[in-house]
Design an enzyme around this catalytic site. Structure first.
Site, PDB file in Angstrom:
ATOM      1  N   ASN A 210       0.856  -1.196   0.000  1.00 19.62           N
ATOM      2  CA  ASN A 210       0.000   0.000   0.000  1.00 19.62           C
ATOM      3  C   ASN A 210       0.887   1.240   0.000  1.00 19.62           C
ATOM      4  O   ASN A 210       2.113   1.140  -0.021  1.00 19.62           O
ATOM      5  CB  ASN A 210      -0.945  -0.030   1.202  1.00 19.62           C
ATOM      6  CG  ASN A 210      -0.175  -0.099   2.506  1.00 19.62           C
ATOM      7  OD1 ASN A 210       0.548   0.828   2.858  1.00 19.62           O
ATOM      8  ND2 ASN A 210      -0.296  -1.223   3.206  1.00 19.62           N
ATOM      9  N   ASP A 307      -3.868 -10.357  13.023  1.00 16.65           N
ATOM     10  CA  ASP A 307      -4.128  -8.958  13.390  1.00 16.65           C
ATOM     11  C   ASP A 307      -3.183  -8.596  14.536  1.00 16.65           C
ATOM     12  O   ASP A 307      -3.340  -9.066  15.667  1.00 16.65           O
ATOM     13  CB  ASP A 307      -5.596  -8.778  13.794  1.00 16.65           C
ATOM     14  CG  ASP A 307      -5.931  -7.301  13.891  1.00 16.65           C
ATOM     15  OD1 ASP A 307      -5.156  -6.552  14.515  1.00 16.65           O
ATOM     16  OD2 ASP A 307      -6.960  -6.901  13.322  1.00 16.65           O
ATOM     17  N   LYS A 342     -11.202  -4.617  18.337  1.00 13.94           N
ATOM     18  CA  LYS A 342      -9.803  -4.971  18.624  1.00 13.94           C
ATOM     19  C   LYS A 342      -9.435  -4.710  20.080  1.00 13.94           C
ATOM     20  O   LYS A 342      -8.280  -4.860  20.460  1.00 13.94           O
ATOM     21  CB  LYS A 342      -8.871  -4.175  17.692  1.00 13.94           C
ATOM     22  CG  LYS A 342      -9.115  -4.465  16.205  1.00 13.94           C
ATOM     23  CD  LYS A 342      -8.060  -3.830  15.315  1.00 13.94           C
ATOM     24  CE  LYS A 342      -8.408  -4.030  13.839  1.00 13.94           C
ATOM     25  NZ  LYS A 342      -7.247  -4.183  12.978  1.00 13.94           N
TER      26      LYS A 342
HETATM   27  O1  PMT Z   1       2.748   6.040   6.648  1.00 20.10           O
HETATM   28  P1  PMT Z   1       2.137   7.352   6.193  1.00 20.10           P
HETATM   29  O2  PMT Z   1       2.313   7.585   4.722  1.00 20.10           O
HETATM   30  O3  PMT Z   1       2.627   8.504   7.027  1.00 20.10           O
HETATM   31  O4  PMT Z   1       0.557   7.278   6.414  1.00 20.10           O
HETATM   32  C1  PMT Z   1       0.045   7.137   7.698  1.00 20.10           C
HETATM   33  C2  PMT Z   1      -1.118   6.130   7.717  1.00 20.10           C
HETATM   34  C3  PMT Z   1      -2.299   6.688   6.947  1.00 20.10           C
HETATM   35  C4  PMT Z   1      -0.685   4.785   7.134  1.00 20.10           C
HETATM   36  C5  PMT Z   1      -1.466   5.921   9.238  1.00 20.10           C
HETATM   37  O5  PMT Z   1      -1.785   7.144   9.797  1.00 20.10           O
HETATM   38  C6  PMT Z   1      -2.617   4.938   9.402  1.00 20.10           C
HETATM   39  O6  PMT Z   1      -3.778   5.289   9.328  1.00 20.10           O
HETATM   40  N1  PMT Z   1      -2.253   3.649   9.670  1.00 20.10           N
HETATM   41  C7  PMT Z   1      -3.215   2.570   9.735  1.00 20.10           C
HETATM   42  C8  PMT Z   1      -3.705   2.254   8.374  1.00 20.10           C
HETATM   43  C9  PMT Z   1      -4.493   0.980   8.354  1.00 20.10           C
HETATM   44  O7  PMT Z   1      -4.005   0.020   7.887  1.00 20.10           O
HETATM   45  O8  PMT Z   1      -5.631   1.024   8.968  1.00 20.10           O
HETATM   46  P2  PMT Z   1      -6.589  -0.316   9.121  1.00 20.10           P
HETATM   47  O9  PMT Z   1      -7.927   0.270   9.318  1.00 20.10           O
HETATM   48  O10 PMT Z   1      -6.405  -1.234   8.007  1.00 20.10           O
HETATM   49  O11 PMT Z   1      -6.059  -1.008  10.438  1.00 20.10           O
HETATM   50  C10 PMT Z   1      -6.512  -0.618  11.736  1.00 20.10           C
HETATM   51  C11 PMT Z   1      -5.420  -0.834  12.747  1.00 20.10           C
HETATM   52  O12 PMT Z   1      -5.106  -2.219  12.861  1.00 20.10           O
HETATM   53  C12 PMT Z   1      -4.130  -0.122  12.435  1.00 20.10           C
HETATM   54  O13 PMT Z   1      -3.616   0.354  13.652  1.00 20.10           O
HETATM   55  C13 PMT Z   1      -3.247  -1.217  11.853  1.00 20.10           C
HETATM   56  O14 PMT Z   1      -1.851  -0.988  12.125  1.00 20.10           O
HETATM   57  C14 PMT Z   1      -3.733  -2.444  12.640  1.00 20.10           C
HETATM   58  N2  PMT Z   1      -3.598  -3.697  11.921  1.00 20.10           N
HETATM   59  C15 PMT Z   1      -4.286  -3.926  10.763  1.00 20.10           C
HETATM   60  C16 PMT Z   1      -4.189  -5.162  10.158  1.00 20.10           C
HETATM   61  C17 PMT Z   1      -3.387  -6.166  10.750  1.00 20.10           C
HETATM   62  N3  PMT Z   1      -3.259  -7.348  10.192  1.00 20.10           N
HETATM   63  N4  PMT Z   1      -2.718  -5.907  11.877  1.00 20.10           N
HETATM   64  C18 PMT Z   1      -2.813  -4.704  12.479  1.00 20.10           C
HETATM   65  O15 PMT Z   1      -2.200  -4.470  13.522  1.00 20.10           O
END
Ligand code: PMT
Length: 401
Positions: A210, A307, A342
């Site tokens: 991504n 996760d 979560k």
């Molecule tokens: O890196 P930059 O270019 O500065 O951009 C910052 C960002 C937009 C990436 C950052 O601010 C951000 O929003 N990160 C989380 C993006 C994301 O993947 O969101 P999600 O909704 O898919 O996941 C939710 C949370 O679960 C996040 O904290 C993620 O780290 C965590 N996660 C998700 C999937 C997984 N398998 N394990 C996780 O821990």
């Protein structure tokens, strides 16, 4: 790394004889790793030329409040937003008076009114002017408004008087400025931060990933270091320099990030998941480069990744756990659902439908969500935002224990 590394300092120069020292200050701030833009009042330009300051800072010098060209580019609001700190050296008695009265009758006072960044004044004036009751009353007002005052020093003055009113030397100003960015709010705490994307290999030359640049996570790492935390960065592939005062663990895949996170969760007080982790990976890695066949489409079967943040939040000795949520619609609803699903303590929601914030941008704007509240933080640099978020996490961590 100096706590001034990557900081954006707006240096205001007002009209005093000490203005000549501001030129040296620009250099010293840059040596410490800061970017410096200069704003000069009309009186300052009588003592030192904008050209000198432009040559040293590498940026055009800002002098006019009502400048149509500047308003289209770096107007007072943009400058106010750009700054991590507004540092005014020298600050004259007149400038202190105008600032204490909330005036916005020139570019510098308008920036001071508009900025959300801290403001520090380095007074420089004749000892009689400094001791004058009016200046002292203005000083009290400014201190009550949480404006930082560096100095003045005592000693011989340009006019021949002896007493308080000399501007501090550039190195003393650098020391005090650095201290502003070193809060100590997480002293003695272990903070683990995931950052950047993960890459999930399809074959030896292709992967799923991504647009995360890691900027948000790395800014949080720097802010946690400045807050005194023992900081661990678990980073997916990024182009960013690794922070010197953090333990850095480089990973590629979600499974590697998961394993490193579980290991580092031991003894961890605060876990921040800023990484954009791939939710799925190809079920099998092709050992050789996939060849283009005759068929117009191919099917890739994916399997769910672990996760990471939910696993950390499920630990028996759970750290204070913060997740990020990147959402393109129903920001608060979807982010709150993640908080609950979560078992997070906080979720920081990014609206990725908006331009100029979120993935791979220098700025971000977020909504901080916990079980009981929703607080919006407007657009600012990821560095500024990170410092505010770290202060918020430290406060919540302290009140939880
Ligand atoms: O890196 P930059 O270019 O500065 O951009 C910052 C960002 C937009 C990436 C950052 O601010 C951000 O929003 N990160 C989380 C993006 C994301 O993947 O969101 P999600 O909704 O898919 O996941 C939710 C949370 O679960 C996040 O904290 C993620 O780290 C965590 N996660 C998700 C999937 C997984 N398998 N394990 C996780 O821990």
């Amino acid at each position: 790394m100096s706590s001034l590394a990557n900081k954006q300092i707006l240096l205001g120069v007002t009209g005093g004889i000490a203005a000549y020292k501001s030129a040296d200050l620009v250099r010293r701030l840059q040596d410490a790793g800061a970017s410096v833009q200069v704003v000069m009042t009309p009186a300052a330009q009588e003592f030192i030329t904008p050209l000198t300051m432009q040559a040293l800072s590498g940026y055009p010098v800002h002098t006019q409040l009502l400048d149509p060209e500047a308003e289209a580019g770096m107007g007072h609001i943009q400058l106010a937003r750009w700054a991590d700190l507004v540092l005014i050296a020298p600050a004259t008695a007149d400038f202190m008076a105008r600032l204490s009265q909330g005036m916005g009758n020139d570019l510098l006072t308008s920036i001071c009114l508009a900025t959300a960044a801290p403001i520090a004044l380095v007074p420089a004036m004749n000892q009689g002017m400094w001791r004058n009751a009016a200046t002292q009353t203005n000083l009290d007002i400014l201190i009550n408004r949480k404006i930082h005052i560096f100095g003045p020093a005592d000693g011989g003055q340009a006019c021949g008087d002896i007493g308080p009113g000399r501007m501090l030397e550039p190195l003393q100003i650098i020391d005090l400025t650095s201290q502003l960015f070193t809060t100590g709010s997480l002293a003695g705490k272990k903070v683990v931060i995931t950052a950047g994307p993960t890459r999930e290999a399809i074959d030896p030359v292709r992967y799923i990933s991504n647009y995360s640049s890691g900027k948000m996570g790395y800014a949080l790492v720097q802010a946690a270091i400045e807050a005194g935390a023992h900081t661990v960065l678990i980073s997916g592939p990024t182009q960013l320099a690794k922070p010197a005062r953090a333990k850095c663990i480089e990973v590629t895949t979600a499974e590697e990030m998961y394993a490193a996170s579980l290991l580092e969760a031991q003894g961890c007080d605060l876990f921040i998941a800023a990484a954009a982790v791939a939710d799925y990976r190809p079920i099998e890695l092709a050992p050789q480069k996939l060849k283009k066949g005759d068929s117009e489409s191919i099917t890739l079967t994916l399997i769910k990744n672990p996760d990471i943040v939910a696993s950390i939040a499920a630990l028996e000795r759970k750290p204070f756990t913060v997740g990020f949520a990147a959402e393109s619609e129903r920001l608060v609803d979807y982010a709150r659902a993640k908080l609950e699903r979560k078992n997070l303590d906080l979720v920081i929601a990014n609206n990725i439908a908006e331009n100029h914030i979120g993935f791979n941008s220098d700025d971000n704007a977020v909504t901080v969500i916990d079980k009981h509240s929703t607080v919006e933080i407007s657009q600012r640099s990821k560095q500024q935002l990170a410092r505010e978020l770290i202060a918020c996490f430290a406060q919540k961590l302290a009140s939880q224990r």
